[in-house]
Design a protein around this motif. Structure first.
Motif, PDB file in Angstrom:
ATOM      1  N   GLY A 146       0.769  -1.237   0.000  1.00 53.84           N
ATOM      2  CA  GLY A 146       0.000   0.000   0.000  1.00 53.84           C
ATOM      3  C   GLY A 146       0.799   1.284   0.000  1.00 53.84           C
ATOM      4  O   GLY A 146       0.220   2.367   0.091  1.00 53.84           O
ATOM      5  N   SER A 147       2.109   1.190  -0.135  1.00 52.90           N
ATOM      6  CA  SER A 147       2.920   2.411  -0.071  1.00 52.90           C
ATOM      7  C   SER A 147       3.437   2.867  -1.424  1.00 52.90           C
ATOM      8  O   SER A 147       4.172   3.844  -1.504  1.00 52.90           O
ATOM      9  CB  SER A 147       4.104   2.196   0.874  1.00 52.90           C
ATOM     10  OG  SER A 147       4.943   1.159   0.414  1.00 52.90           O
ATOM     11  N   ALA A 148       3.069   2.171  -2.496  1.00 49.87           N
ATOM     12  CA  ALA A 148       3.554   2.532  -3.822  1.00 49.87           C
ATOM     13  C   ALA A 148       3.043   3.911  -4.220  1.00 49.87           C
ATOM     14  O   ALA A 148       1.882   4.240  -4.033  1.00 49.87           O
ATOM     15  CB  ALA A 148       3.123   1.502  -4.849  1.00 49.87           C
ATOM     16  N   LYS A 149       3.923   4.722  -4.769  1.00 48.98           N
ATOM     17  CA  LYS A 149       3.586   6.052  -5.292  1.00 48.98           C
ATOM     18  C   LYS A 149       3.679   5.984  -6.797  1.00 48.98           C
ATOM     19  O   LYS A 149       4.761   6.063  -7.373  1.00 48.98           O
ATOM     20  CB  LYS A 149       4.540   7.108  -4.712  1.00 48.98           C
ATOM     21  CG  LYS A 149       4.564   7.185  -3.192  1.00 48.98           C
ATOM     22  CD  LYS A 149       3.218   7.656  -2.664  1.00 48.98           C
ATOM     23  CE  LYS A 149       3.211   7.779  -1.144  1.00 48.98           C
ATOM     24  NZ  LYS A 149       2.980   6.475  -0.496  1.00 48.98           N
ATOM     25  N   GLY A 150       2.557   5.828  -7.466  1.00 46.94           N
ATOM     26  CA  GLY A 150       2.573   5.596  -8.897  1.00 46.94           C
ATOM     27  C   GLY A 150       2.551   4.090  -9.168  1.00 46.94           C
ATOM     28  O   GLY A 150       2.086   3.303  -8.358  1.00 46.94           O
ATOM     29  N   LYS A 151       3.077   3.699 -10.319  1.00 52.26           N
ATOM     30  CA  LYS A 151       2.978   2.329 -10.781  1.00 52.26           C
ATOM     31  C   LYS A 151       4.200   1.475 -10.436  1.00 52.26           C
ATOM     32  O   LYS A 151       5.306   1.960 -10.300  1.00 52.26           O
ATOM     33  CB  LYS A 151       2.787   2.284 -12.305  1.00 52.26           C
ATOM     34  CG  LYS A 151       1.471   2.851 -12.794  1.00 52.26           C
ATOM     35  CD  LYS A 151       0.253   2.152 -12.197  1.00 52.26           C
ATOM     36  CE  LYS A 151       0.142   0.699 -12.604  1.00 52.26           C
ATOM     37  NZ  LYS A 151      -0.183   0.486 -14.021  1.00 52.26           N
ATOM     38  N   VAL A 152       3.937   0.163 -10.319  1.00 48.47           N
ATOM     39  CA  VAL A 152       4.985  -0.845 -10.174  1.00 48.47           C
ATOM     40  C   VAL A 152       5.063  -1.593 -11.497  1.00 48.47           C
ATOM     41  O   VAL A 152       4.063  -2.134 -11.975  1.00 48.47           O
ATOM     42  CB  VAL A 152       4.649  -1.818  -9.026  1.00 48.47           C
ATOM     43  CG1 VAL A 152       5.698  -2.927  -8.947  1.00 48.47           C
ATOM     44  CG2 VAL A 152       4.571  -1.059  -7.701  1.00 48.47           C
ATOM     45  N   VAL A 153       6.255  -1.610 -12.083  1.00 54.04           N
ATOM     46  CA  VAL A 153       6.439  -2.134 -13.438  1.00 54.04           C
ATOM     47  C   VAL A 153       7.360  -3.347 -13.428  1.00 54.04           C
ATOM     48  O   VAL A 153       8.337  -3.407 -12.671  1.00 54.04           O
ATOM     49  CB  VAL A 153       7.014  -1.036 -14.366  1.00 54.04           C
ATOM     50  CG1 VAL A 153       7.395  -1.597 -15.727  1.00 54.04           C
ATOM     51  CG2 VAL A 153       5.993   0.089 -14.541  1.00 54.04           C
ATOM     52  N   ILE A 154       7.030  -4.317 -14.271  1.00 50.17           N
ATOM     53  CA  ILE A 154       7.842  -5.518 -14.441  1.00 50.17           C
ATOM     54  C   ILE A 154       8.565  -5.425 -15.792  1.00 50.17           C
ATOM     55  O   ILE A 154       7.923  -5.365 -16.839  1.00 50.17           O
ATOM     56  CB  ILE A 154       6.988  -6.801 -14.399  1.00 50.17           C
ATOM     57  CG1 ILE A 154       6.194  -6.886 -13.094  1.00 50.17           C
ATOM     58  CG2 ILE A 154       7.877  -8.018 -14.591  1.00 50.17           C
ATOM     59  CD1 ILE A 154       7.036  -7.050 -11.860  1.00 50.17           C
ATOM     60  N   LYS A 155       9.876  -5.424 -15.751  1.00 49.78           N
ATOM     61  CA  LYS A 155      10.681  -5.403 -16.972  1.00 49.78           C
ATOM     62  C   LYS A 155      10.885  -6.844 -17.426  1.00 49.78           C
ATOM     63  O   LYS A 155      11.382  -7.685 -16.674  1.00 49.78           O
ATOM     64  CB  LYS A 155      12.028  -4.723 -16.701  1.00 49.78           C
ATOM     65  CG  LYS A 155      12.892  -4.524 -17.929  1.00 49.78           C
ATOM     66  CD  LYS A 155      14.152  -3.759 -17.558  1.00 49.78           C
ATOM     67  CE  LYS A 155      15.100  -3.641 -18.735  1.00 49.78           C
ATOM     68  NZ  LYS A 155      14.549  -2.827 -19.821  1.00 49.78           N
ATOM     69  N   ILE A 156      10.475  -7.154 -18.647  1.00 50.68           N
ATOM     70  CA  ILE A 156      10.516  -8.526 -19.141  1.00 50.68           C
ATOM     71  C   ILE A 156      11.618  -8.735 -20.173  1.00 50.68           C
ATOM     72  O   ILE A 156      12.269  -9.773 -20.195  1.00 50.68           O
ATOM     73  CB  ILE A 156       9.135  -8.919 -19.702  1.00 50.68           C
ATOM     74  CG1 ILE A 156       8.100  -8.877 -18.564  1.00 50.68           C
ATOM     75  CG2 ILE A 156       9.180 -10.300 -20.372  1.00 50.68           C
ATOM     76  CD1 ILE A 156       6.681  -9.133 -18.986  1.00 50.68           C
ATOM     77  N   LYS A 157      11.874  -7.741 -21.001  1.00 55.95           N
ATOM     78  CA  LYS A 157      12.951  -7.860 -21.987  1.00 55.95           C
ATOM     79  C   LYS A 157      13.881  -6.659 -21.906  1.00 55.95           C
ATOM     80  O   LYS A 157      13.426  -5.544 -21.689  1.00 55.95           O
ATOM     81  CB  LYS A 157      12.368  -7.966 -23.405  1.00 55.95           C
ATOM     82  CG  LYS A 157      13.414  -8.162 -24.487  1.00 55.95           C
ATOM     83  CD  LYS A 157      12.771  -8.363 -25.822  1.00 55.95           C
ATOM     84  CE  LYS A 157      13.802  -8.428 -26.939  1.00 55.95           C
ATOM     85  NZ  LYS A 157      14.750  -9.561 -26.800  1.00 55.95           N
TER      86      LYS A 157
END
Length: 333
Positions: A322-333
């Motif tokens: 619950g502390s994320a500011k904006g988005k959490v992104v997964i880098k795949i390539k």
């Protein structure tokens, strides 16, 4: 291909990296090599089985609801795209699975990614962007000069919503903590309420609209800030009978929704307001509009943290904290 899957519904069910076949494409599909995906609360709600009434999947299920990447193959009837195109999108709900190296997606669910964004930035946009755009334009019909309360302004949806509402000319109030204050201020919020120290329902009144991303008590209190005829759009509250009818869920599911949402219905009547539950629809056409907004400098992505695909468990743990500011992104390539 590598993919993040679950074997059944459940809060304690693990996220597992597995090998899955590269999906086959239909005549109107494209095959995309995914470069990045973003995490959203709907991902873990699906995993926990909280949306089974609306969506029920087969297992193993590849998770993930938005992405960016490069087209590597197109179906025989696809005309709008070609191999090599850089795209972003939100696959339709029956075909999720963006936490993987490849995805087959209908051509109507994607668009060319904004040229001024990299793949990680572009992947952060589709779900929150479409959700907000549909809330503001399709439901609220937000107008210049109107007042809107946006809950959780520093969250993934909130950071996008503040920017879009300001670009549309609205007066924006939002809730945030001390840690999120400077961020939401920089995005253009006119009035910032520290939810840890202040009660928004005691400070605001006469608002045209509320955009709710929290549900629960925050949603119920939001009715108090509306003027008569005001509207609430929620992505976290309970679906109601109105949604059941609009989504053509059938009389039984609609009756169930009518029962479980009766408290919200009572609040609608008490405050002479209208409540809408929003279950966002994929739309390449609307992604095209968002691309123009972004390339025009009106909206910028806000990314908190990036992880690699093999760090997805840690990424979900951070998002659910619950502390994320904006988005959490997964880098795949």
């Amino acid at each position: 291909m590598k993919a993040i899957t679950i074997e059944k519904y459940g809060k304690n069910v693990p996220y597992v990296m597995t090998d899955q076949p590269v999906p086959q494409i239909g005549e109107y599909d494209v095959l995309v090599e995914i470069h990045a995906a973003s995490l959203n609360p709907i991902d873990y709600k699906i995993k926990e089985g909280k949306v089974k009434l609306l969506l029920d999947y087969k297992f193993p299920l590849i998770l993930g609801n938005d992405f960016s990447g490069v087209i590597v193959k197109v179906g025989e009837r696809v005309n709008a795209f070609k191999p090599g195109d850089e795209v972003y999108g939100r696959p339709r709900k029956s075909r999720i699975g963006t936490l993987a190296e490849y995805i087959a997606v209908h051509e109507e669910d994607i668009w060319l990614k904004p040229q001024n964004l990299n793949f990680e930035e572009a992947a952060s946009i589709p779900l929150v962007g479409l959700t907000t755009y549909q809330a503001f334009t399709d439901i609220l019909h937000l107008q210049k000069g109107q007042k809107i309360l946006i809950h959780a302004g520093s969250g993934g949806v909130g950071t996008f919503a503040i920017q879009l509402a300001k670009w549309m000319g609205a007066f924006v109030a939002t809730t945030a903590s001390d840690k999120g204050y400077e961020l939401v201020k920089s995005l253009g919020a006119d009035l910032i309420i520290n939810y840890k120290k202040e009660n928004f329902e005691e400070l605001l009144s006469g608002y045209d609209a509320v955009f709710d991303t929290l549900g629960g008590a925050a949603l119920e209190k939001s009715f108090r800030v509306l003027k008569p005829g005001g509207q609430i759009v929620s992505v976290s509250g309970l679906p109601n009978a109105r949604f059941g009818k609009e989504a053509k869920l059938g009389w039984m599911k609609t009756a169930i929704l009518s029962i479980v949402s009766r408290k919200i219905t009572a609040l609608e009547k008490k405050y002479h307001a209208t409540y809408h539950f929003l279950f966002m629809k994929p739309s390449g056409r609307q992604l095209r509009v968002l691309k123009e907004f972004i390339e025009g400098g009106h909206i910028k992505p806000v990314i908190d943290k990036m992880y690699h695909l093999d760090q997805t468990v840690q990424a979900f743990s951070y998002l659910q904290g619950g502390s994320a500011k904006g988005k959490v992104v997964i880098k795949i390539k």
